[in-house]
Enzyme design. Structure first.
Site, PDB file in Angstrom:
ATOM      1  N   TYR A 157       0.855  -1.182   0.000  1.00 54.25           N
ATOM      2  CA  TYR A 157       0.000   0.000   0.000  1.00 54.25           C
ATOM      3  C   TYR A 157       0.893   1.234   0.000  1.00 54.25           C
ATOM      4  CZ  TYR A 157      -3.740   3.242   1.044  1.00 54.25           C
ATOM      5  OH  TYR A 157      -4.631   4.272   0.974  1.00 54.25           O
ATOM      6  N   ARG A 191     -12.299   0.498 -21.547  1.00 57.81           N
ATOM      7  CA  ARG A 191     -13.541   1.183 -21.944  1.00 57.81           C
ATOM      8  C   ARG A 191     -13.308   2.675 -21.849  1.00 57.81           C
ATOM      9  NH1 ARG A 191     -14.013   3.285 -16.889  1.00 57.81           N
ATOM     10  NH2 ARG A 191     -13.686   1.814 -15.212  1.00 57.81           N
ATOM     11  N   ARG A 245     -17.131  15.905 -10.481  1.00 60.32           N
ATOM     12  CA  ARG A 245     -18.253  14.969 -10.608  1.00 60.32           C
ATOM     13  C   ARG A 245     -19.348  15.389  -9.627  1.00 60.32           C
ATOM     14  NH1 ARG A 245     -16.140   8.777 -11.207  1.00 60.32           N
ATOM     15  NH2 ARG A 245     -14.280   9.192 -12.463  1.00 60.32           N
TER      16      ARG A 245
HETATM   17  P1  ADP Z   1     -10.749   0.126  -9.020  1.00 61.96           P
HETATM   18  O1  ADP Z   1     -10.587  -0.661 -10.275  1.00 61.96           O
HETATM   19  O2  ADP Z   1     -11.720  -0.496  -8.086  1.00 61.96           O
HETATM   20  O3  ADP Z   1     -10.997   1.576  -9.282  1.00 61.96           O
HETATM   21  P2  ADP Z   1      -7.910   0.592  -8.583  1.00 61.96           P
HETATM   22  O4  ADP Z   1      -6.942  -0.536  -8.598  1.00 61.96           O
HETATM   23  O5  ADP Z   1      -7.980   1.468  -9.797  1.00 61.96           O
HETATM   24  O6  ADP Z   1      -9.359   0.024  -8.251  1.00 61.96           O
HETATM   25  O7  ADP Z   1      -7.622   1.510  -7.309  1.00 61.96           O
HETATM   26  C1  ADP Z   1      -8.476   2.564  -6.932  1.00 61.96           C
HETATM   27  C2  ADP Z   1      -7.768   3.493  -5.988  1.00 61.96           C
HETATM   28  O8  ADP Z   1      -7.334   2.803  -4.827  1.00 61.96           O
HETATM   29  C3  ADP Z   1      -6.517   4.129  -6.546  1.00 61.96           C
HETATM   30  O9  ADP Z   1      -6.805   5.278  -7.297  1.00 61.96           O
HETATM   31  C4  ADP Z   1      -5.702   4.443  -5.293  1.00 61.96           C
HETATM   32  O10 ADP Z   1      -6.139   5.625  -4.697  1.00 61.96           O
HETATM   33  C5  ADP Z   1      -6.064   3.283  -4.384  1.00 61.96           C
HETATM   34  N1  ADP Z   1      -5.060   2.219  -4.479  1.00 61.96           N
HETATM   35  C6  ADP Z   1      -5.136   1.100  -5.205  1.00 61.96           C
HETATM   36  N2  ADP Z   1      -4.032   0.334  -5.056  1.00 61.96           N
HETATM   37  C7  ADP Z   1      -3.230   0.988  -4.200  1.00 61.96           C
HETATM   38  C8  ADP Z   1      -1.929   0.735  -3.621  1.00 61.96           C
HETATM   39  N3  ADP Z   1      -1.250  -0.375  -3.883  1.00 61.96           N
HETATM   40  N4  ADP Z   1      -1.419   1.655  -2.777  1.00 61.96           N
HETATM   41  C9  ADP Z   1      -2.092   2.802  -2.488  1.00 61.96           C
HETATM   42  N5  ADP Z   1      -3.306   3.079  -2.969  1.00 61.96           N
HETATM   43  C10 ADP Z   1      -3.873   2.209  -3.828  1.00 61.96           C
END
Ligand code: ADP
Length: 450
Positions: free
Chosen positions: A202, A292, A337
């Site tokens: 994270y 998409r 948004r």
């Molecule tokens: P989703 O497909 O559900 O949108 P994402 O993988 O794009 O999920 O992650 C959404 C958000 O979660 C990211 O924009 C970020 O803020 C947080 N996030 C995801 N993975 C991590 C990570 N490894 N460390 C810190 N924040 C993360």
């Protein structure tokens, strides 16, 4: 070129596709649920067809009903918008098998990218940096603990099939990992019918920066400039902007190259977005790819003076990419948004819009299917409008957005307009010095503005 497109979606994105098709001289078919009888997309398409009750699983997610609607109306292509069936490889496959063009990448690419754990491994092969984490699905606690210990806490558990900000849980210690692991599996199973989890380190104080990719069927790929999407609450984006206040020309070139390499490696086609986390030192890591159109695509459109949906439709019809290489973005663009939600609880606030005034003037764009007298159904997400401001410089775009939000009136339902105004006046936001934890800090400091 297609003669008729069925839009397998609703509200603002359905309307957006209808507009693009109309400009291209293509007829449109709207599908709508019983709770969307008076929705603007159903009113403004050339033809409309009801596909079932309000519940999404009975209508907008009902593949058989949508395919029947396409057959009855003799549509030769389907645009899935975002959400619903947009990233469902089975749907793309069935469309193609029925002789209807799915406006998006081939089912095989949707499938590959849809499993986030597999997508990570594929990116590794393309030499695109990925967030440190597990190489595969982790299905037992001891293994999870071993990986977390090796990487160091905090870690994030993610549903391999996840999306829309759901199916993610953070653990800061072994005991938290124990608490969260089964919960995350259960959540993933309930939300995506797939309990598979993987683990990532994270990253604190990172930014969510994504790159728009456009690729045709002839192997031409273009990566457009970044969208900064770190202003998010519970992993859901709230404000997006381009250029990112953090990204300099050197980092931008690296990000663009990574996205282009990634797209070429998988043989990408259509519109797609490669999402990265960028740390304080400017190191970036692939997070996921969305196969998409994104909600926030207007930011890129305004920055480059493009119509991405028209481009997407033309590419699906076999045309060559028409975006010139080396096209540069202009000025600064921000999107807010606007959600129908209670500012105190963030719970959706459906209901009737009694009075509505949207902003306008030079540099303002509003993508919305809302109108005065419209009853917002409770069956769907709470996004009701995207307000986009474009100006030569960031501070001018912020000023323009502030004026636009102040001059928006939505009466009868609760919205997050006050929250937007407060963020736009926040010093951290104004400095451009923010990360994905911004909203946590902001809400702890200010509460939720009403
Ligand atoms: P989703 O497909 O559900 O949108 P994402 O993988 O794009 O999920 O992650 C959404 C958000 O979660 C990211 O924009 C970020 O803020 C947080 N996030 C995801 N993975 C991590 C990570 N490894 N460390 C810190 N924040 C993360």
């Amino acid at each position: 070129m297609f003669s008729k497109i069925l839009v397998a979606n609703r509200a603002e994105i359905a309307l957006r596709v209808i507009r693009a098709a109309r400009e291209l001289g293509i007829k449109t078919v709207a599908v709508y649920s019983e709770s969307d009888k008076t929705s603007l997309h159903a009113v403004l398409a050339d033809e409309k067809i009801c596909i079932g009750p309000g519940r999404a699983s009975d209508s907008y997610l009902n593949i058989a009903n949508i395919l029947s609607a396409a057959e009855i109306t003799q549509a030769d292509a389907i645009h899935p918008g975002y959400g619903f069936l947009a990233e469902n490889p089975r749907f793309a496959e069935i469309c193609e098998a029925s002789g209807i063009t799915f406006i998006g990448p081939p089912a095989s690419i949707i499938k590959l990218m849809g499993n986030k754990s597999e997508a990570r491994q594929e990116m590794k092969k393309a030499k695109v940096p990925i967030i440190p984490g597990s190489d595969m699905i982790v299905d037992a606690m001891p293994e999870a603990k071993k990986i977390a210990k090796k990487m160091g806490y905090p870690i994030i558990l993610k549903a391999a099939a996840g999306g829309g900000g759901r199916g993610m849980r953070i653990a800061r210690s072994p005991s938290q990992l124990e608490e969260q692991f089964t919960m995350a599996q259960n959540e993933a199973k309930a939300a995506f019918n797939d309990a598979s989890l993987y683990i990532e380190k994270y990253l604190l104080n990172a930014r969510h920066i994504e790159i728009q990719v456009v690729a045709d069927k002839k192997g031409n790929v273009i990566a457009l400039g970044e969208r900064e999407c770190s202003i998010q609450r519970k992993h859901q984006k709230l404000i997006e902007e381009t250029p990112s206040p953090f990204v300099d020309e050197r980092l931008r070139r690296k990000l663009l190259k990574a996205a282009e390499d990634a797209a070429k490696h998988v043989g990408y086609e259509s519109l797609g977005t490669f999402e990265f986390l960028v740390d304080e030192k400017g190191r970036f890591y692939f997070m996921e790819a969305n196969t998409r159109v994104q909600v926030e695509h207007p930011v890129t459109e305004e920055a480059y003076g493009l119509d991405l949906i028209k481009e997407q439709i033309k590419i699906a019809a076999g045309e060559k990419l028409s975006i010139p290489d080396g096209l540069r973005m202009r000025g600064h663009t921000i999107e807010c948004r606007v959600n129908a939600e209670d500012p105190a609880t963030f719970a959706p606030s459906p209901g009737t819009i009694d009075f509505l005034v949207f902003p306008g003037g030079p540099g303002i764009r509003v993508d919305s299917a809302a109108y005065q007298g419209w009853r917002i159904p409770s069956d769907y997400d709470s996004l009701i409008a995207k307000v986009v401001a474009h100006a030569p410089k960031r501070h001018l775009a912020i000023k323009k957005m502030q004026a636009a939000i102040e001059m928006t009136a939505i009466v009868g339902i609760k919205t997050n307009l006050p929250l937007h105004l407060a963020i736009l006046a926040d010093s951290e936001f104004l400095n451009g010095d923010y990360d994905t934890q911004f909203m946590e800090r902001f809400l702890a400091k200010n509460g939720s503005p009403q």
